[in-house]
Every structure is written in structure tokens, then in C-alpha cells.
Scaffold this active site. Structure first.
Site, PDB file in Angstrom:
ATOM      1  N   HIS A 298       0.839  -1.204   0.000  1.00  0.00           N
ATOM      2  CA  HIS A 298       0.000   0.000   0.000  1.00  0.00           C
ATOM      3  C   HIS A 298       0.877   1.259   0.000  1.00  0.00           C
ATOM      4  O   HIS A 298       0.598   2.222  -0.710  1.00  0.00           O
ATOM      5  CB  HIS A 298      -0.894   0.040   1.256  1.00  0.00           C
ATOM      6  CG  HIS A 298      -1.889  -1.082   1.364  1.00  0.00           C
ATOM      7  ND1 HIS A 298      -1.979  -1.913   2.462  1.00  0.00           N
ATOM      8  CD2 HIS A 298      -2.852  -1.509   0.504  1.00  0.00           C
ATOM      9  CE1 HIS A 298      -2.948  -2.792   2.285  1.00  0.00           C
ATOM     10  NE2 HIS A 298      -3.493  -2.575   1.106  1.00  0.00           N
TER      11      HIS A 298
ATOM     12  N   LYS B 222     -15.614  -7.821   6.540  1.00  0.00           N
ATOM     13  CA  LYS B 222     -14.333  -8.543   6.500  1.00  0.00           C
ATOM     14  C   LYS B 222     -13.876  -8.938   7.907  1.00  0.00           C
ATOM     15  O   LYS B 222     -12.817  -9.563   8.041  1.00  0.00           O
ATOM     16  CB  LYS B 222     -13.259  -7.653   5.861  1.00  0.00           C
ATOM     17  CG  LYS B 222     -13.260  -7.653   4.330  1.00  0.00           C
ATOM     18  CD  LYS B 222     -12.034  -6.928   3.785  1.00  0.00           C
ATOM     19  CE  LYS B 222     -11.538  -7.486   2.468  1.00  0.00           C
ATOM     20  NZ  LYS B 222     -10.298  -6.812   2.012  1.00  0.00           N
TER      21      LYS B 222
ATOM     22  N   ARG C  29      -2.727  -5.692  -8.824  1.00  0.00           N
ATOM     23  CA  ARG C  29      -1.547  -6.542  -8.767  1.00  0.00           C
ATOM     24  C   ARG C  29      -1.558  -7.639  -9.819  1.00  0.00           C
ATOM     25  O   ARG C  29      -0.528  -8.185 -10.156  1.00  0.00           O
ATOM     26  CB  ARG C  29      -1.438  -7.182  -7.368  1.00  0.00           C
ATOM     27  CG  ARG C  29      -1.183  -6.179  -6.269  1.00  0.00           C
ATOM     28  CD  ARG C  29      -1.556  -6.734  -4.927  1.00  0.00           C
ATOM     29  NE  ARG C  29      -2.991  -7.030  -4.896  1.00  0.00           N
ATOM     30  CZ  ARG C  29      -3.611  -7.633  -3.916  1.00  0.00           C
ATOM     31  NH1 ARG C  29      -2.924  -8.033  -2.859  1.00  0.00           N
ATOM     32  NH2 ARG C  29      -4.902  -7.848  -3.955  1.00  0.00           N
TER      33      ARG C  29
ATOM     34  N   SER D  24      -2.830  -7.990   2.861  1.00  0.00           N
ATOM     35  CA  SER D  24      -2.973  -7.869   4.315  1.00  0.00           C
ATOM     36  C   SER D  24      -3.315  -9.223   4.937  1.00  0.00           C
ATOM     37  O   SER D  24      -2.839  -9.557   6.024  1.00  0.00           O
ATOM     38  CB  SER D  24      -4.047  -6.841   4.648  1.00  0.00           C
ATOM     39  OG  SER D  24      -3.671  -5.589   4.145  1.00  0.00           O
TER      40      SER D  24
END
Ligand code: COA
Length: 159
Positions: free
Chosen positions: A18, A42, A91, A129
């Protein structure tokens, strides 16, 4: 005219991947707001306030970057803060389909909003993450992937 961008995400926690995107955005735009979403669905490891504080500490060296928390629609946040650009890191091809849908829907709701995709440097292409949390939970060393502030917060959570 000043170019203000938002970079939204859950940041549970903020990683070097990030930071790479944020540093590059800070070079491209006059102001960047890192928008930490509540993302209750989440079930984040870190509370919203903790995620904001960790992002603030990690990004303290960037004078044109602010960190805000938010709950609700990103387009509303962007409109309220007069931001006309959303930055997203893509990505892989796998990321792209979802990103394309979000960018399209956001633009339908707020036509003046442009989404800009940045390609993370190869070094961080596989980082997420979730993987950082998983490695840390199993006692692995995540010091190459996160800032010193995040590393210390992760070790406190796991002790
Ligand atoms: N480097 C490393 N990791 C990266 C990365 C990068 N450059 N870019 C993304 N990631 C990782 C994140 O860490 C995250 O990992 P995780 O799922 O393992 O935690 C994963 O990629 C997905 O991140 P992201 O795409 O940022 O998703 P998110 O859940 O963090 O954020 C929101 C999604 C908050 C931007 C989006 O749900 C949103 O805008 N919500 C608001 C509600 C809304 O407006 N909805 C309508 C949308 S059309």
C-alpha cells in the site's frame, strides 16, 4: 486546478505494498486521502481507529497525504472531499475484473470520478494484508512487509 485523489481500502493492516502505491500517488497528485473503510463484513483484526492510526504513523513522512476513516459509499466520500480521482493498485489479472466493475459502478454513480490503476512494483506483487496476518499468526517474520509501527502492533495483538 489542484488534483485531489482518494486511495480507499480496508488496510488491515497497511502494508509496504500500500505504501508503494501511496508514495507514487503522492508524486502524481497534489493531495492524497487514504480512506480507511470500516469493512465490517471482513471482520478486521484491527479496529477502524487502530487501522487509521497505523496508517497515519506509517505515512507520516508524506506531507500531502492525509488519512481518514469512512463508512458508506466511496463516491459520497469523494464528493464531500472534492476528490475527482480514485487510485487503486492492481496486482494481477485476478484483481482487475473486480476493480473494473467497481470503477464502472463508481463512475455511474459519480460521473466526474476517474479511477486510476497503478501497478505495484514487482517486489510487492504478491503481498496482501490477509497473508501478512496469516504469517504473523503462525509466528512468521513480517518485518519485510510492514512498517515498524505495524510490526509492533501485530506483535502486541499476537502476544
Ligand atoms: N499492495 C499490497 N496489497 C494490496 C494492494 C497493494 N498495492 N492493493 C490491494 N491490496 C490487498 C489488500 O491488502 C487486501 O488484502 P486482503 O483482502 O488480504 O485484506 C486486498 O488486496 C483487497 O484490497 P482492496 O481491493 O483494497 O479491498 P478492500 O476490501 O481493502 O477495499 C473498498 C475495498 C473499501 C475500496 C471497497 O469495498 C469500497 O469502496 N467500499 C465502500 C462501499 C462502496 O462504495 N461500494 C460500492 C463500490 S462500487
Amino acid at each position: 486546478m489542484s488534483k485531489k485523489a482518494v486511495y480507499p481500502g480496508t488496510f488491515d493492516p497497511i502494508t509496504n505494498g500500500h505504501v508503494d502505491i501511496i508514495e507514487r500517488s503522492a508524486n502524481l497528485f497534489d493531495e492524497v486521502i487514504v480512506v480507511v473503510a470500516k469493512s465490517a463484513g471482513k471482520a478486521p483484526l484491527f479496529e477502524l481507529a487502530e487501522r487509521v492510526e497505523l496508517a497515519q504513523r506509517t505515512l507520516a513522512h508524506l506531507s500531502n497525504v492525509q488519512v481518514h476513516s469512512f463508512e458508506g459509499l466511496l463516491v459520497n466520500f469523494a464528493q464531500q472531499h472534492q476528490a475527482s480521482i480514485v487510485v487503486r493498485g492492481v496486482r494481477s489479472i485476478a484483481d482487475f475484473e473486480y476493480e473494473k466493475q467497481m470503477a464502472g459502478m463508481n463512475q455511474k454513480m459519480y460521473p466526474a470520478l476517474e479511477t486510476v490503476f497503478l501497478n505495484p512494483t514487482a517486489l510487492w506483487a504478491d503481498l496482501s494484508s490477509t497473508l501478512v496476518r496469516d504469517i504473523a499468526r503462525h509466528g512468521g517474520d513480517v518485518s519485510d512487509f510492514v512498517s515498524a509501527s505495524v510490526l509492533s502492533a501485530i506483535s502486541k495483538k499476537s502476544s
